[in-house]
Design a protein around this motif. Structure first.
Motif, PDB file in Angstrom:
ATOM      1  N   ASP A   1      13.535  47.595  32.096  1.00  0.00           N
ATOM      2  CA  ASP A   1      12.464  48.431  31.561  1.00  0.00           C
ATOM      3  C   ASP A   1      12.535  49.840  32.145  1.00  0.00           C
ATOM      4  OD1 ASP A   1      11.705  47.526  34.097  1.00  0.00           O
ATOM      5  OD2 ASP A   1       9.654  47.058  33.517  1.00  0.00           O
ATOM      6  N   SER A   2      12.861  49.948  33.422  1.00  0.00           N
ATOM      7  CA  SER A   2      12.971  51.269  34.071  1.00  0.00           C
ATOM      8  C   SER A   2      14.086  52.103  33.446  1.00  0.00           C
ATOM      9  CB  SER A   2      13.229  51.122  35.564  1.00  0.00           C
ATOM     10  OG  SER A   2      12.135  50.516  36.192  1.00  0.00           O
ATOM     11  N   GLU A   3      15.217  51.483  33.164  1.00  0.00           N
ATOM     12  CA  GLU A   3      16.329  52.207  32.550  1.00  0.00           C
ATOM     13  C   GLU A   3      15.949  52.714  31.157  1.00  0.00           C
ATOM     14  OE1 GLU A   3      20.365  50.211  34.308  1.00  0.00           O
ATOM     15  OE2 GLU A   3      19.134  48.941  33.013  1.00  0.00           O
ATOM     16  N   LEU A   4      15.286  51.869  30.371  1.00  0.00           N
ATOM     17  CA  LEU A   4      14.866  52.278  29.029  1.00  0.00           C
ATOM     18  C   LEU A   4      13.815  53.376  29.095  1.00  0.00           C
ATOM     19  CD1 LEU A   4      14.761  48.755  27.379  1.00  0.00           C
ATOM     20  CD2 LEU A   4      16.388  50.589  26.861  1.00  0.00           C
ATOM     21  N   GLU A   5      12.880  53.263  30.038  1.00  0.00           N
ATOM     22  CA  GLU A   5      11.856  54.299  30.222  1.00  0.00           C
ATOM     23  C   GLU A   5      12.508  55.641  30.536  1.00  0.00           C
ATOM     24  OE1 GLU A   5       8.626  51.077  31.954  1.00  0.00           O
ATOM     25  OE2 GLU A   5       9.591  52.472  33.335  1.00  0.00           O
ATOM     26  N   ASP A   6      13.487  55.635  31.438  1.00  0.00           N
ATOM     27  CA  ASP A   6      14.190  56.871  31.799  1.00  0.00           C
ATOM     28  C   ASP A   6      14.926  57.468  30.599  1.00  0.00           C
ATOM     29  OD1 ASP A   6      13.307  56.769  34.422  1.00  0.00           O
ATOM     30  OD2 ASP A   6      15.171  55.903  35.192  1.00  0.00           O
ATOM     31  N   MET A   7      15.564  56.617  29.799  1.00  0.00           N
ATOM     32  CA  MET A   7      16.299  57.091  28.630  1.00  0.00           C
ATOM     33  C   MET A   7      15.351  57.755  27.625  1.00  0.00           C
ATOM     34  SD  MET A   7      18.810  53.854  28.157  1.00  0.00           S
ATOM     35  CE  MET A   7      20.135  54.516  27.190  1.00  0.00           C
TER      36      MET A   7
ATOM     37  N   LYS B   1      18.973  49.957  18.673  1.00  0.00           N
ATOM     38  CA  LYS B   1      20.234  49.645  17.994  1.00  0.00           C
ATOM     39  C   LYS B   1      21.339  49.334  18.996  1.00  0.00           C
ATOM     40  CE  LYS B   1      19.053  52.731  14.195  1.00  0.00           C
ATOM     41  NZ  LYS B   1      19.323  54.045  13.592  1.00  0.00           N
ATOM     42  N   LYS B   2      21.184  49.840  20.227  1.00  0.00           N
ATOM     43  CA  LYS B   2      22.223  49.692  21.247  1.00  0.00           C
ATOM     44  C   LYS B   2      21.816  48.823  22.432  1.00  0.00           C
ATOM     45  CE  LYS B   2      23.672  54.419  20.274  1.00  0.00           C
ATOM     46  NZ  LYS B   2      23.705  55.770  20.789  1.00  0.00           N
ATOM     47  N   PHE B   3      20.498  48.744  22.699  1.00  0.00           N
ATOM     48  CA  PHE B   3      20.052  48.117  23.946  1.00  0.00           C
ATOM     49  C   PHE B   3      18.937  47.092  23.731  1.00  0.00           C
ATOM     50  CE2 PHE B   3      21.190  52.584  24.935  1.00  0.00           C
ATOM     51  CZ  PHE B   3      22.315  52.329  25.702  1.00  0.00           C
ATOM     52  N   THR B   4      18.994  46.032  24.523  1.00  0.00           N
ATOM     53  CA  THR B   4      17.920  45.051  24.574  1.00  0.00           C
ATOM     54  C   THR B   4      17.277  45.128  25.938  1.00  0.00           C
ATOM     55  OG1 THR B   4      19.368  43.303  25.401  1.00  0.00           O
ATOM     56  CG2 THR B   4      19.125  43.462  23.018  1.00  0.00           C
ATOM     57  N   LEU B   5      16.089  44.554  26.082  1.00  0.00           N
ATOM     58  CA  LEU B   5      15.390  44.528  27.357  1.00  0.00           C
ATOM     59  C   LEU B   5      15.849  43.319  28.161  1.00  0.00           C
ATOM     60  CD1 LEU B   5      13.204  45.773  29.171  1.00  0.00           C
ATOM     61  CD2 LEU B   5      11.516  44.412  27.922  1.00  0.00           C
TER      62      LEU B   5
ATOM     63  N   GLU C   1      23.725  46.023  24.758  1.00  0.00           N
ATOM     64  CA  GLU C   1      23.712  46.045  26.219  1.00  0.00           C
ATOM     65  C   GLU C   1      22.286  45.850  26.720  1.00  0.00           C
ATOM     66  OE1 GLU C   1      24.877  49.089  29.839  1.00  0.00           O
ATOM     67  OE2 GLU C   1      25.478  49.567  27.808  1.00  0.00           O
ATOM     68  N   ALA C   2      22.113  44.964  27.698  1.00  0.00           N
ATOM     69  CA  ALA C   2      20.791  44.710  28.271  1.00  0.00           C
ATOM     70  C   ALA C   2      20.472  45.771  29.319  1.00  0.00           C
ATOM     71  CB  ALA C   2      20.743  43.325  28.893  1.00  0.00           C
ATOM     72  N   LYS C   3      19.270  46.330  29.226  1.00  0.00           N
ATOM     73  CA  LYS C   3      18.796  47.350  30.168  1.00  0.00           C
ATOM     74  C   LYS C   3      17.452  46.912  30.732  1.00  0.00           C
ATOM     75  CE  LYS C   3      21.878  50.682  29.497  1.00  0.00           C
ATOM     76  NZ  LYS C   3      22.715  51.195  30.567  1.00  0.00           N
TER      77      LYS C   3
END
Length: 76
Positions: A15-21, A70-74, A11-13
């Motif tokens: 940068d803000s979403e990945l930072e929050d995670m 493993k689950k997310f791409t940028l 799933e593509a996320k």
């Protein structure tokens, strides 16, 4: 035997979403994480600020990112 075609679509996320995670999993107050594209890994977190007593914040962020990759791409 699994092939590349059998690989699960990541799933593509943003940068803000990945930072929050990453921040949610770090459980360290006062930390700021920035996610940037990386030509080898796809994306990489950088701990920009952290409390002085938190010496391993970057190491923890890298471990969390390895799991999330493993689950997310940028997103582009």
């Amino acid at each position: 035997m699994a092939t590349e075609q059998d690989a699960v679509q990541k799933e593509a996320k943003t940068d803000s979403e990945l930072e929050d995670m990453i921040l949610q999993r770090l459980l360290i107050g006062g930390v700021f994480v920035s996610v940037r594209r990386d030509p080898i890994l796809g994306w990489r977190p950088t701990v920009v600020t952290a409390p002085k007593h938190t010496r391993n914040a970057q190491e923890l962020a890298d471990k969390i990112a390895a799991d999330l990759r493993k689950k997310f791409t940028l997103k582009e």
